[in-house]
Design an enzyme around this catalytic site. Sequence first.
Site, mmCIF file in Angstrom:
data_model
loop_
_atom_site.group_PDB
_atom_site.id
_atom_site.type_symbol
_atom_site.label_atom_id
_atom_site.label_comp_id
_atom_site.label_asym_id
_atom_site.label_seq_id
_atom_site.Cartn_x
_atom_site.Cartn_y
_atom_site.Cartn_z
ATOM 1 N N ASP A 10 0.741 -1.215 0.049
ATOM 2 C CA ASP A 10 0.090 -0.207 0.094
ATOM 3 C C ASP A 10 1.067 1.234 -0.009
ATOM 4 O O ASP A 10 1.685 1.351 0.845
ATOM 5 C CB ASP A 10 -1.013 -0.131 1.189
ATOM 6 C CG ASP A 10 -1.873 1.148 1.471
ATOM 7 O OD1 ASP A 10 -2.051 1.730 0.405
ATOM 8 O OD2 ASP A 10 -2.450 1.477 2.242
ATOM 9 N N ASP A 105 -2.974 2.385 -5.918
ATOM 10 C CA ASP A 105 -1.600 2.176 -5.228
ATOM 11 C C ASP A 105 -1.717 1.074 -4.214
ATOM 12 O O ASP A 105 -0.740 1.055 -3.314
ATOM 13 C CB ASP A 105 -1.554 3.378 -4.500
ATOM 14 C CG ASP A 105 -2.591 3.783 -3.459
ATOM 15 O OD1 ASP A 105 -3.703 3.251 -3.453
ATOM 16 O OD2 ASP A 105 -1.988 4.063 -2.118
ATOM 17 N N GLU A 106 -2.402 0.081 -4.463
ATOM 18 C CA GLU A 106 -2.808 -1.046 -3.360
ATOM 19 C C GLU A 106 -2.998 -2.324 -4.175
ATOM 20 O O GLU A 106 -3.593 -2.397 -5.108
ATOM 21 C CB GLU A 106 -3.882 -0.728 -2.589
ATOM 22 C CG GLU A 106 -3.912 -1.120 -1.293
ATOM 23 C CD GLU A 106 -5.180 -0.844 -0.676
ATOM 24 O OE1 GLU A 106 -5.509 -1.903 0.052
ATOM 25 O OE2 GLU A 106 -5.557 0.547 -0.799
#
Length: 358
Positions: A10, A105-106
């Site tokens: 993350d 983003d994860e």
Amino acid sequence: MANKAIIHVDMDAFYASIEQRDNPKLRNKPIAVGGNPNSRGVVSTASYEARKYGVKSAMSCKKAKILCPELIIVPVNKEKYKRVSKKLHKIFRKFSDKIEPISLDEAFIDVTGSNPIIVAKEIKKEIKQKLRLTASVGISNNKFLAKLASDMEKPDGFTVINKNDVEKILDPLPVRKLWGVGPKTEEQLNKLGIYKIKDLKNYDKNILIEKFGKKGIELIEFSKGIDNRPVEWRVKSQSIGEENTFSKDVSDINILRKAVNQYALDITKRIKKSHYLIKTVTVKIKYEDFTVETRSLTLKQPTDKLTIIRDTAHYILDNKFNIKKKVRLLGLTVSNFVYPNEPIQLRLDIDEYMRGTI
Ligand SMILES: [Mg+2]
């Protein structure tokens, strides 16, 4: 199965960190990426400097400015974040082909068979070198625990949850920390006197199942640190479909086939535009007496190929229906969208793609 190695990555304050990276004037300052402070804009991401003032995601920019008067509000540049995200996911793919992106983003990365500590360190290192950004990683033997871990030492975190520590870590946490527990479920649990994960674990199983159904079973498992869900491509809960009522009720299968061909063509165009792949094909028939039947097939491999979608629809039409009445309406829908994060080897034999009816 029991000894899976899952990494959850993350990025830290993703949008804000990118803006700070690209503009030295924003570094070490409280910034919020988001909408206009004078209108009803909200904060998308706050930098860690801004978070100290209590500024957080989804807060109105107005309120954020009150909490932190020197806050710099930077407009959202989604295209730029997408470009960075692409590079990020390219890094992930170097280490595994089993990736489940959750957002820009994860992602979860299944590295079973490798040493997850070494791999996670490498991933962090590459992110720093290639993107000049930091990520927090969580490592455990399932998705729920890996995600929980990545959140424990943010930013720039590196957290491992070992089997033997699960109870010690989970027990004292509020139930809100469990996967899928939002404010509503939290409130319902609190009403039952369940506040901590430990309370949930020790609660009467039958009552939980009665109250929450399938989710109750999941909650009990999560509270014990059990999560058997596989790491798989992102599934979007949406569908693309076409349907039409015939001007006259139809009994000729060839007319139905022709309609399916046309739908498949239109639908494939729309799938290609979406940049996703689909896994499930559904055919719907409404008969002259207005009764409706739907039949689906889930493919083994996701696709955006016209031939596969069309042939699957024909297969369903020929093998999964027993059409004895005239057809009033025919529909074709594709669903079960996945993120195409690895090259798909498409084979021509459609049976290869079929797993069974859902
Ligand atoms: Mg993040």
